[in-house]
Write a protein that holds these residues in place. Structure first.
Motif, short mmCIF file in Angstrom:
data_model
loop_
_atom_site.label_atom_id
_atom_site.label_comp_id
_atom_site.label_asym_id
_atom_site.label_seq_id
_atom_site.Cartn_x
_atom_site.Cartn_y
_atom_site.Cartn_z
N PRO A 122 46.60 37.76 49.12
CA PRO A 122 45.38 37.02 49.48
C PRO A 122 44.10 37.69 48.99
N PHE A 123 44.11 39.00 48.83
CA PHE A 123 42.95 39.72 48.30
C PHE A 123 42.67 39.28 46.86
N LEU A 124 43.71 39.26 46.04
CA LEU A 124 43.54 38.87 44.64
C LEU A 124 43.21 37.40 44.51
N LEU A 125 43.80 36.58 45.36
CA LEU A 125 43.52 35.14 45.32
C LEU A 125 42.05 34.87 45.61
N GLU A 126 41.48 35.61 46.56
CA GLU A 126 40.07 35.42 46.91
C GLU A 126 39.16 35.88 45.78
N ILE A 127 39.51 36.98 45.13
CA ILE A 127 38.74 37.43 43.96
C ILE A 127 38.77 36.36 42.87
N PHE A 128 39.95 35.82 42.61
CA PHE A 128 40.10 34.81 41.56
C PHE A 128 39.25 33.58 41.88
N ARG A 129 39.24 33.16 43.15
CA ARG A 129 38.43 31.99 43.54
C ARG A 129 36.96 32.23 43.21
N GLY A 130 36.48 33.44 43.47
CA GLY A 130 35.09 33.75 43.17
C GLY A 130 34.80 33.71 41.68
N ILE A 131 35.70 34.28 40.89
CA ILE A 131 35.53 34.27 39.43
C ILE A 131 35.53 32.83 38.91
N GLU A 132 36.52 32.07 39.35
CA GLU A 132 36.67 30.69 38.86
C GLU A 132 35.48 29.83 39.25
N THR A 139 38.82 45.49 61.76
CA THR A 139 38.98 45.75 60.33
C THR A 139 37.62 45.86 59.64
N ILE A 140 37.64 46.32 58.41
CA ILE A 140 36.43 46.36 57.58
C ILE A 140 36.40 45.09 56.74
N HIS A 141 35.33 44.32 56.91
CA HIS A 141 35.16 43.11 56.10
C HIS A 141 34.67 43.49 54.71
N GLN A 142 35.45 43.15 53.71
CA GLN A 142 35.08 43.38 52.33
C GLN A 142 34.69 42.03 51.71
N PRO A 143 33.53 41.91 51.08
CA PRO A 143 33.09 40.61 50.52
C PRO A 143 33.88 40.27 49.25
N ILE A 144 35.13 39.93 49.42
CA ILE A 144 36.05 39.78 48.30
C ILE A 144 35.64 38.62 47.38
N TYR A 145 35.36 37.47 47.98
CA TYR A 145 34.97 36.31 47.19
C TYR A 145 33.69 36.60 46.40
N GLU A 146 32.74 37.28 47.05
CA GLU A 146 31.48 37.60 46.39
C GLU A 146 31.70 38.60 45.26
N MET A 147 32.66 39.51 45.41
CA MET A 147 33.01 40.42 44.32
C MET A 147 33.44 39.63 43.09
#
Length: 389
Positions: free
Chosen positions: A98-108, A320-328
């Motif tokens: 899910p971490f990588l999927l969220e990064i990809f969504r932001g890039i796309e 947990t620590i919220h990391q702004p994955i989509y924004e990354m």
């Protein structure tokens, strides 16, 4: 100077594109010459940077312009490019993560709006696979690459492939992880500070035996370990290597978390808290506690990292620590787009802020130091690779 008609049904980026095409046709912009910068075009035609970048991106795709990172955007001979606005994405794992999927969504989200098509390749943390992918991308005439580089066990040949791409001015952005020796645009969150916040939170609750668990010692993990150590130092606590657990890389992250927590919790003097380097690792700790008959947070406090979608639904919900994955992912896409369209400047480092999300998986430590009251479950329950990572 021809002005743009903001009342026209024709989009502004198309009007600007027509103007630049006409200037090239009439010889006002000659082959090999640099066209005005994004900022200059914005000021001249009173349009946004998004409009200008869309225009330049389209003209690059049509072979009329070429962007050279760090130098600018230049008029070409007009030969058609081989590809149709392609961007390569290299991840170390698959889309089940899910971490990588969220990064990809932001890039796309960013690049698809400019007509780019994304090609995904999975290196599986293997430097040779990464090298082969970089060669394939180069041969396809890719417009740019966003990648999570293999940051451990790198080979000299993999580094050479990266150097060859950079020598050919292929725009490249690292995300989440980095490798030394390369001056490349980089997007991540503040791993050191995020880990510091998590560890400090547990220390303020009164914990002194805080374990730190992770899978592979990639660059982001090294930064988190530094934050963990900084918090201990501020509380005048020694760094205890027995509280650091990693390995079991043959397993997925949840299984890795399970095994690492099991080894810690069966110690003669086990930790009263565990900081897991990502949420799937923390999920494995829940399973360990269930099998050992321990309760979270009464017997063990637990903090994760990432704030993935499932963390609020765990029982108890995970702090947990919220990391702004989509924004990354978005920032990486925007940065790559700027380089593709020829924006000048040195390599940028974009570090986003994290946030501590307090839920119900932490409490002050038990009043009496707990010795291991649980017996080993015997045959270890493991999760083989193929599930969540």
């Amino acid at each position: 100077m021809k002005k743009l008609d903001k009342t026209s049904a024709m989009p502004l980026h198309q009007q600007l594109k027509n103007i630049i095409q006409e200037k090239i046709k009439q010889g006002q912009f000659k082959t090999g010459e640099e066209i005005p910068s994004t900022a200059e075009l914005c000021a001249c035609y009173q349009v946004s940077t998004i409009t200008v970048r869309r225009t330049i991106s389209d003209l690059i795709a049509e072979g009329l312009l070429r962007g050279t990172p760090g130098k600018g955007t230049f008029v070409t001979s007009g030969e058609k490019k081989k590809n149709n606005k392609l961007v390569g994405v290299i991840f170390t794992g698959g889309m089940s993560n899910p971490f990588l999927l969220e990064i990809f969504r932001g890039i796309e989200n960013v690049l698809s709006g400019f007509g780019y098509h994304l090609i995904i390749s999975i290196s599986e943390g293997n430097a040779e696979k990464e090298r082969q992918t970089l060669i394939e991308f180069r041969e396809r005439g890719i417009d740019g690459i966003i990648m999570i580089p293999v940051s451990i066990n790198r080979t000299s040949s993999a580094n050479e492939s990266l150097k060859e791409l950079l020598a050919k001015n292929v725009p490249l952005v690292f995300i989440d992880q980095k490798i030394t020796g390369f001056s490349v645009d980089y997007v991540a969150s503040d791993n050191e500070k995020g880990s510091y916040m998590a560890t400090q939170y547990l220390l303020k609750l009164g914990h002194r035996r805080i374990a730190f668990i992770f899978g592979q010692e990639v660059s982001s993990v090294r930064e988190r370990l530094a934050g963990y150590r900084r918090a201990l130092t501020e509380f005048n606590l020694p760094f205890d290597r027995s509280m650091i657990k990693s390995g079991h890389l043959e397993l997925e992250a949840e299984g890795c978390g399970y095994q690492n927590a099991l080894e810690l919790l069966l110690l003669k003097t086990p930790p009263t808290a565990i900081f897991a380097c990502n949420d799937p690792l923390a999920l494995g700790v829940y399973r360990t506690c269930h099998q050992l008959g321990l309760n979270i947070p009464e017997d063990l406090s637990l903090v994760g990292y990432d704030n993935l979608f499932f963390t609020a639904s765990l029982i108890p919900p995970l702090t947990t620590i919220h990391q702004p994955i989509y924004e990354m992912g978005r920032k990486a896409g925007e940065l790559l787009l700027r380089r593709i369209t020829g924006e000048n400047g040195n390599a940028e480092k974009i570090i986003l802020e994290n946030q501590l999300i307090e839920r119900s998986s932490c409490a002050p430590p038990p009043k009496r130091v707990r010795s291991s009251k649980a017996k080993s479950p015997g045959k270890k329950a493991v999760m083989k690779k193929g599930g969540m990572s």
